[in-house]
Design a protein around this motif. Structure first.
Motif, PDB file in Angstrom:
ATOM      1  N   LYS A  29       0.841  -1.008  -0.067  1.00  0.00           N
ATOM      2  CA  LYS A  29      -0.019   0.108  -0.036  1.00  0.00           C
ATOM      3  C   LYS A  29       1.008   1.306   0.076  1.00  0.00           C
ATOM      4  CE  LYS A  29      -3.641   2.036   2.481  1.00  0.00           C
ATOM      5  NZ  LYS A  29      -4.579   1.991   3.830  1.00  0.00           N
ATOM      6  N   ASN A  30       0.472   2.355  -0.775  1.00  0.00           N
ATOM      7  CA  ASN A  30       1.260   3.681  -0.766  1.00  0.00           C
ATOM      8  C   ASN A  30       2.397   3.444  -1.913  1.00  0.00           C
ATOM      9  OD1 ASN A  30      -0.383   4.977   0.756  1.00  0.00           O
ATOM     10  ND2 ASN A  30       0.647   4.500   2.773  1.00  0.00           N
ATOM     11  N   GLY A  31       2.674   2.182  -2.479  1.00  0.00           N
ATOM     12  CA  GLY A  31       3.625   2.025  -3.484  1.00  0.00           C
ATOM     13  C   GLY A  31       2.886   2.397  -4.922  1.00  0.00           C
ATOM     14  N   PHE A  32       3.743   2.123  -5.682  1.00  0.00           N
ATOM     15  CA  PHE A  32       3.140   2.334  -7.129  1.00  0.00           C
ATOM     16  C   PHE A  32       3.068   1.238  -7.966  1.00  0.00           C
ATOM     17  CE2 PHE A  32       5.956   6.220  -5.860  1.00  0.00           C
ATOM     18  CZ  PHE A  32       4.742   7.171  -5.860  1.00  0.00           C
ATOM     19  N   VAL A  33       2.294   1.124  -8.757  1.00  0.00           N
ATOM     20  CA  VAL A  33       1.885   0.117  -9.823  1.00  0.00           C
ATOM     21  C   VAL A  33       1.199   0.714 -10.990  1.00  0.00           C
ATOM     22  CG1 VAL A  33      -0.367  -0.435  -8.881  1.00  0.00           C
ATOM     23  CG2 VAL A  33       0.970  -2.126  -9.692  1.00  0.00           C
ATOM     24  N   LEU A  34       1.290  -0.055 -12.338  1.00  0.00           N
ATOM     25  CA  LEU A  34       0.828   0.155 -13.331  1.00  0.00           C
ATOM     26  C   LEU A  34      -0.523  -0.638 -13.117  1.00  0.00           C
ATOM     27  CD1 LEU A  34       3.116   0.156 -16.429  1.00  0.00           C
ATOM     28  CD2 LEU A  34       2.156   1.891 -15.336  1.00  0.00           C
ATOM     29  N   ILE A  35      -1.692   0.191 -13.573  1.00  0.00           N
ATOM     30  CA  ILE A  35      -2.787  -0.545 -13.587  1.00  0.00           C
ATOM     31  C   ILE A  35      -3.581  -0.206 -14.994  1.00  0.00           C
ATOM     32  CG2 ILE A  35      -5.351  -0.942 -12.534  1.00  0.00           C
ATOM     33  CD1 ILE A  35      -4.160  -0.620  -9.905  1.00  0.00           C
ATOM     34  N   LYS A  36      -3.967  -1.179 -15.460  1.00  0.00           N
ATOM     35  CA  LYS A  36      -4.519  -0.916 -16.955  1.00  0.00           C
ATOM     36  C   LYS A  36      -3.557   0.292 -17.818  1.00  0.00           C
ATOM     37  CE  LYS A  36      -8.937  -2.149 -15.978  1.00  0.00           C
ATOM     38  NZ  LYS A  36      -8.582  -2.912 -14.815  1.00  0.00           N
ATOM     39  N   GLY A  37      -2.127   0.034 -17.555  1.00  0.00           N
ATOM     40  CA  GLY A  37      -1.311   0.934 -18.330  1.00  0.00           C
ATOM     41  C   GLY A  37      -1.074   2.339 -17.520  1.00  0.00           C
ATOM     42  N   ILE A  42      -0.790   2.890  -4.884  1.00  0.00           N
ATOM     43  CA  ILE A  42      -1.921   1.782  -4.416  1.00  0.00           C
ATOM     44  C   ILE A  42      -2.620   2.381  -3.001  1.00  0.00           C
ATOM     45  CG2 ILE A  42      -2.113  -0.559  -3.432  1.00  0.00           C
ATOM     46  CD1 ILE A  42       0.668  -1.126  -5.030  1.00  0.00           C
ATOM     47  N   VAL A  43      -3.790   2.255  -2.941  1.00  0.00           N
ATOM     48  CA  VAL A  43      -4.510   2.905  -1.882  1.00  0.00           C
ATOM     49  C   VAL A  43      -5.008   1.742  -0.958  1.00  0.00           C
ATOM     50  CG1 VAL A  43      -4.781   5.418  -2.724  1.00  0.00           C
ATOM     51  CG2 VAL A  43      -6.605   3.684  -3.295  1.00  0.00           C
ATOM     52  N   GLU A  44      -5.399   0.713  -1.600  1.00  0.00           N
ATOM     53  CA  GLU A  44      -5.895  -0.639  -0.959  1.00  0.00           C
ATOM     54  C   GLU A  44      -5.473  -1.761  -1.634  1.00  0.00           C
ATOM     55  OE1 GLU A  44     -10.343  -0.728  -0.653  1.00  0.00           O
ATOM     56  OE2 GLU A  44     -10.340   1.416  -1.022  1.00  0.00           O
ATOM     57  N   MET A  45      -5.114  -2.869  -0.524  1.00  0.00           N
ATOM     58  CA  MET A  45      -4.659  -4.091  -1.050  1.00  0.00           C
ATOM     59  C   MET A  45      -5.376  -4.883  -0.260  1.00  0.00           C
ATOM     60  SD  MET A  45      -0.873  -4.074  -2.044  1.00  0.00           S
ATOM     61  CE  MET A  45      -0.421  -5.440  -3.143  1.00  0.00           C
ATOM     62  N   PHE A  66      -1.653  11.070 -12.172  1.00  0.00           N
ATOM     63  CA  PHE A  66      -2.010  12.293 -13.110  1.00  0.00           C
ATOM     64  C   PHE A  66      -3.430  12.759 -13.073  1.00  0.00           C
ATOM     65  CE2 PHE A  66       2.227  10.426 -14.390  1.00  0.00           C
ATOM     66  CZ  PHE A  66       3.013  11.651 -14.022  1.00  0.00           C
ATOM     67  N   SER A  67      -4.333  11.679 -13.215  1.00  0.00           N
ATOM     68  CA  SER A  67      -5.723  12.205 -13.496  1.00  0.00           C
ATOM     69  C   SER A  67      -6.566  12.154 -12.136  1.00  0.00           C
ATOM     70  CB  SER A  67      -6.371  11.238 -14.313  1.00  0.00           C
ATOM     71  OG  SER A  67      -6.413   9.674 -14.008  1.00  0.00           O
ATOM     72  N   GLY A  68      -5.972  11.234 -11.193  1.00  0.00           N
ATOM     73  CA  GLY A  68      -6.818  10.859  -9.862  1.00  0.00           C
ATOM     74  C   GLY A  68      -7.766  10.130 -10.027  1.00  0.00           C
ATOM     75  N   LYS A  69      -7.937   9.320 -11.342  1.00  0.00           N
ATOM     76  CA  LYS A  69      -8.849   8.422 -11.472  1.00  0.00           C
ATOM     77  C   LYS A  69      -8.669   7.087 -10.759  1.00  0.00           C
ATOM     78  CE  LYS A  69     -10.742   6.883 -15.443  1.00  0.00           C
ATOM     79  NZ  LYS A  69     -10.744   6.850 -17.078  1.00  0.00           N
ATOM     80  N   LYS A  70      -9.703   6.495 -10.226  1.00  0.00           N
ATOM     81  CA  LYS A  70      -9.439   5.143  -9.491  1.00  0.00           C
ATOM     82  C   LYS A  70      -9.563   3.990 -10.388  1.00  0.00           C
ATOM     83  CE  LYS A  70     -11.299   4.509  -5.345  1.00  0.00           C
ATOM     84  NZ  LYS A  70     -12.180   4.293  -4.096  1.00  0.00           N
ATOM     85  N   TYR A  71      -8.473   3.144 -10.243  1.00  0.00           N
ATOM     86  CA  TYR A  71      -8.424   1.891 -11.008  1.00  0.00           C
ATOM     87  C   TYR A  71      -8.321   0.840 -10.276  1.00  0.00           C
ATOM     88  CZ  TYR A  71      -7.371   4.676 -15.275  1.00  0.00           C
ATOM     89  OH  TYR A  71      -7.318   5.560 -16.056  1.00  0.00           O
ATOM     90  N   GLU A  72      -8.887  -0.547 -10.467  1.00  0.00           N
ATOM     91  CA  GLU A  72      -8.985  -1.680  -9.705  1.00  0.00           C
ATOM     92  C   GLU A  72      -8.251  -2.626 -10.775  1.00  0.00           C
ATOM     93  OE1 GLU A  72     -12.068  -2.790  -7.303  1.00  0.00           O
ATOM     94  OE2 GLU A  72     -12.958  -0.873  -7.855  1.00  0.00           O
ATOM     95  N   ASP A  73      -7.384  -3.593  -9.909  1.00  0.00           N
ATOM     96  CA  ASP A  73      -6.975  -4.982 -10.545  1.00  0.00           C
ATOM     97  C   ASP A  73      -7.000  -6.018  -9.507  1.00  0.00           C
ATOM     98  OD1 ASP A  73      -6.219  -6.355 -12.724  1.00  0.00           O
ATOM     99  OD2 ASP A  73      -4.156  -4.973 -12.778  1.00  0.00           O
ATOM    100  N   ILE A  74      -7.029  -7.406 -10.192  1.00  0.00           N
ATOM    101  CA  ILE A  74      -6.822  -8.450  -9.388  1.00  0.00           C
ATOM    102  C   ILE A  74      -5.703  -9.321 -10.047  1.00  0.00           C
ATOM    103  CG2 ILE A  74      -8.136 -10.800  -8.640  1.00  0.00           C
ATOM    104  CD1 ILE A  74     -10.694  -9.230  -8.600  1.00  0.00           C
ATOM    105  N   CYS A  75      -4.860  -9.935  -9.319  1.00  0.00           N
ATOM    106  CA  CYS A  75      -3.716 -10.377  -9.822  1.00  0.00           C
ATOM    107  C   CYS A  75      -3.209 -11.640  -8.786  1.00  0.00           C
ATOM    108  CB  CYS A  75      -2.646  -9.516 -10.067  1.00  0.00           C
ATOM    109  SG  CYS A  75      -1.121 -10.077 -10.628  1.00  0.00           S
TER     110      CYS A  75
END
Length: 157
Positions: A29-37, A42-45, A66-75
């Motif tokens: 959490k608070n790290g960085f990751v690419l979600i959908k490019g 990361i705000v929740e895990m 950059f956009s502040g949009k929320k993205y989710e991913d499951i891996c």
């Protein structure tokens, strides 16, 4: 014997130097990751176990840097995810032109004049400091060939 490393050459996908792989279970959490490019913080895990022989799955929610949009991913926790390189640079604010492009100077005296501040609140702060004729630093976040003004700092002597 040395053939194992050959598939790590730079000829991979474009912009491969902008990110590096990290196993999903190692992300924090608070790290960085690419979600959908998109480069996200990361705000929740959460990790869910999936039965006896299934892999644990990691569900993550990220906020676009950059956009502040929320993205989710499951891996699956054993898979690699791409982690973007994120760099913060402080520039000295010099001026702002009528098109609201900032004129900034780095430590080496190089000018940077291709950046606008897209954050309305920061823009107000910048304008206030200009009005008061106050010197200040601008913090720029760079990731995946994108840049954004993320903060202001007092000048340090």
């Amino acid at each position: 014997m040395g053939d194992m490393d050959d598939h790590f050459d730079e000829g991979g996908d474009a912009g491969s130097s902008n990110c590096y792989p990290m196993q999903c279970s190692a992300l924090r959490k608070n790290g960085f990751v690419l979600i959908k490019g998109r480069p996200c913080k990361i705000v929740e895990m959460s990790t869910s176990k999936t039965g006896k022989h299934g892999h644990a799955k990691v569900h993550m929610v990220g906020i676009d840097l950059f956009s502040g949009k929320k993205y989710e991913d499951i891996c699956p926790s054993t898979h690699n995810m791409s982690v973007p390189h994120v760099k913060r640079t402080d520039y000295q604010f010099c001026s702002m032109n009528e098109d609201e492009y900032l004129c900034l100077m780095d430590d080496n005296g190089e000018m940077k004049e291709d950046l606008k501040c897209t954050d309305a609140d920061l823009m107000k702060e910048i304008q206030a400091k200009i009005d008061q004729d106050e010197g200040f630093m601008v913090t720029v976040l760079t990731s995946m060939d994108e840049e954004s003004v993320v903060g202001l700092k007092a000048m340090t002597k």
